[in-house]
Design a protein around this motif. Structure first.
Motif, PDB file in Angstrom:
ATOM      1  N   UNK A  12      11.709  30.318  -4.311  1.00 35.73           N
ATOM      2  CA  UNK A  12      11.699  31.166  -5.718  1.00 35.73           C
ATOM      3  C   UNK A  12      10.537  31.788  -5.790  1.00 35.73           C
ATOM      4  N   UNK A  13      10.526  32.815  -6.517  1.00 31.68           N
ATOM      5  CA  UNK A  13       9.202  33.773  -6.792  1.00 31.68           C
ATOM      6  C   UNK A  13       8.719  33.288  -8.361  1.00 31.68           C
ATOM      7  N   UNK A  14       7.615  33.755  -8.769  1.00 36.18           N
ATOM      8  CA  UNK A  14       7.264  33.602 -10.154  1.00 36.18           C
ATOM      9  C   UNK A  14       7.587  35.083 -10.622  1.00 36.18           C
ATOM     10  N   UNK A  15       8.196  34.853 -11.604  1.00 32.83           N
ATOM     11  CA  UNK A  15       8.481  36.271 -12.576  1.00 32.83           C
ATOM     12  C   UNK A  15       7.251  36.680 -13.372  1.00 32.83           C
ATOM     13  N   UNK A  16       7.239  38.042 -13.045  1.00 31.18           N
ATOM     14  CA  UNK A  16       6.269  38.586 -14.097  1.00 31.18           C
ATOM     15  C   UNK A  16       6.764  39.129 -15.467  1.00 31.18           C
ATOM     16  N   UNK A  17       5.581  39.071 -16.483  1.00 36.08           N
ATOM     17  CA  UNK A  17       6.219  39.593 -17.922  1.00 36.08           C
ATOM     18  C   UNK A  17       5.203  40.405 -18.108  1.00 36.08           C
ATOM     19  N   UNK A  18       5.615  41.603 -18.876  1.00 32.15           N
ATOM     20  CA  UNK A  18       4.751  42.509 -19.147  1.00 32.15           C
ATOM     21  C   UNK A  18       4.125  42.129 -20.489  1.00 32.15           C
ATOM     22  N   UNK A  19       2.657  42.486 -20.639  1.00 34.21           N
ATOM     23  CA  UNK A  19       2.136  42.480 -21.798  1.00 34.21           C
ATOM     24  C   UNK A  19       2.178  43.751 -22.582  1.00 34.21           C
ATOM     25  N   UNK A  20       1.527  43.872 -23.947  1.00 34.10           N
ATOM     26  CA  UNK A  20       1.675  45.043 -24.880  1.00 34.10           C
ATOM     27  C   UNK A  20       1.268  46.463 -23.970  1.00 34.10           C
ATOM     28  N   UNK A  21       0.312  46.224 -23.166  1.00 30.11           N
ATOM     29  CA  UNK A  21      -0.244  47.327 -22.317  1.00 30.11           C
ATOM     30  C   UNK A  21       0.523  47.687 -21.015  1.00 30.11           C
ATOM     31  N   UNK A  22       1.355  47.220 -20.981  1.00 31.20           N
ATOM     32  CA  UNK A  22       2.377  47.425 -19.793  1.00 31.20           C
ATOM     33  C   UNK A  22       1.811  46.915 -18.262  1.00 31.20           C
ATOM     34  N   UNK A  23       1.075  45.815 -18.279  1.00 31.45           N
ATOM     35  CA  UNK A  23       0.775  45.245 -17.205  1.00 31.45           C
ATOM     36  C   UNK A  23       1.423  44.110 -16.891  1.00 31.45           C
ATOM     37  N   UNK A  24       2.218  43.785 -15.898  1.00 28.75           N
ATOM     38  CA  UNK A  24       3.061  42.866 -15.537  1.00 28.75           C
ATOM     39  C   UNK A  24       2.140  41.667 -15.222  1.00 28.75           C
ATOM     40  N   UNK A  25       2.187  40.671 -15.799  1.00 25.14           N
ATOM     41  CA  UNK A  25       1.353  39.201 -15.354  1.00 25.14           C
ATOM     42  C   UNK A  25       2.090  38.384 -14.856  1.00 25.14           C
ATOM     43  N   UNK A  26       1.491  37.572 -13.912  1.00 19.67           N
ATOM     44  CA  UNK A  26       1.863  36.667 -13.115  1.00 19.67           C
ATOM     45  C   UNK A  26       1.089  35.531 -13.483  1.00 19.67           C
ATOM     46  N   UNK A  27       1.775  34.037 -13.775  1.00 19.57           N
ATOM     47  CA  UNK A  27       0.966  32.986 -14.182  1.00 19.57           C
ATOM     48  C   UNK A  27       1.735  31.936 -13.169  1.00 19.57           C
ATOM     49  N   UNK A  28       0.937  30.946 -12.671  1.00 16.16           N
ATOM     50  CA  UNK A  28       1.743  30.027 -11.908  1.00 16.16           C
ATOM     51  C   UNK A  28       1.851  30.271 -10.214  1.00 16.16           C
ATOM     52  N   UNK A  29       0.924  31.312  -9.815  1.00 20.16           N
ATOM     53  CA  UNK A  29       1.299  31.499  -8.451  1.00 20.16           C
ATOM     54  C   UNK A  29       0.664  30.515  -7.742  1.00 20.16           C
ATOM     55  N   UNK A  30       1.377  30.436  -6.365  1.00 18.57           N
ATOM     56  CA  UNK A  30       0.692  29.056  -5.479  1.00 18.57           C
ATOM     57  C   UNK A  30      -0.555  29.303  -5.188  1.00 18.57           C
ATOM     58  N   UNK A  31      -1.291  28.388  -5.455  1.00 14.68           N
ATOM     59  CA  UNK A  31      -2.790  28.183  -5.092  1.00 14.68           C
ATOM     60  C   UNK A  31      -3.445  28.629  -6.208  1.00 14.68           C
ATOM     61  N   UNK A  32      -3.303  29.000  -7.338  1.00 12.78           N
ATOM     62  CA  UNK A  32      -4.120  29.861  -8.375  1.00 12.78           C
ATOM     63  C   UNK A  32      -4.218  28.993  -9.397  1.00 12.78           C
ATOM     64  N   UNK A  33      -3.449  27.830  -9.714  1.00 11.44           N
ATOM     65  CA  UNK A  33      -3.539  27.085 -10.802  1.00 11.44           C
ATOM     66  C   UNK A  33      -4.934  26.603 -11.418  1.00 11.44           C
ATOM     67  N   UNK A  34      -5.925  26.352 -10.468  1.00 10.94           N
ATOM     68  CA  UNK A  34      -7.103  25.790 -11.204  1.00 10.94           C
ATOM     69  C   UNK A  34      -7.992  27.090 -11.441  1.00 10.94           C
ATOM     70  N   UNK A  35      -7.952  28.207 -10.932  1.00 10.45           N
ATOM     71  CA  UNK A  35      -8.549  29.304 -11.552  1.00 10.45           C
ATOM     72  C   UNK A  35      -7.877  29.873 -12.691  1.00 10.45           C
TER      73      UNK A  35
END
Length: 113
Positions: free
Chosen positions: A43-66
């Motif tokens: 399963x993938x991590x779904x990106x969500x757009x912010x008001x500026x139109x940048x699709x953001x990804x949180x919870x990506x594998x290996x990125x949590x501590x960052x």
């Protein structure tokens, strides 16, 4: 009452632009990211757009501590940043689906080179 604020850092943000109208695409896309070497049924991590139109990804594998600000940007044993396979589908039927590889970064939205 104590007010606390939690700020997450984002390692992958992507902005999409309609090349015909030159407008930023802020809605109507389904954008998923998974580790570049992950199997198709992961399963993938779904990106969500912010008001500026940048699709953001949180919870990506290996990125949590960052993301939590408790660790440095991960590049263990490699000079190359973490890579993710991005799958894009247009739920409104305007654009063809596409898949590409993106590198996570500490430096803001991804840029195509």
């Amino acid at each position: 009452m104590l007010n606390e604020r939690v700020t997450l850092r984002c390692a992958l943000g992507i902005r999409f632009r309609d090349m015909t109208t030159k407008q930023i695409v802020r809605s109507g896309l389904r954008v998923r990211a998974k580790a570049a070497g992950a199997s198709d049924n992961t399963p993938g991590v779904t990106g969500k757009p912010n008001p500026s139109g940048v699709w953001l990804f949180y919870g990506l594998p290996g990125m949590r501590t960052f993301e939590l600000g408790t660790g440095v940007f991960p590049t263990p044993g490699s000079p190359e940043p973490p890579r993710f396979r991005i799958e894009v589908e247009d739920e409104e039927g305007r654009f063809l689906p596409c898949t590409f590889i993106a590198h996570a970064s500490e430096e803001g939205p991804m840029k195509f080179e």
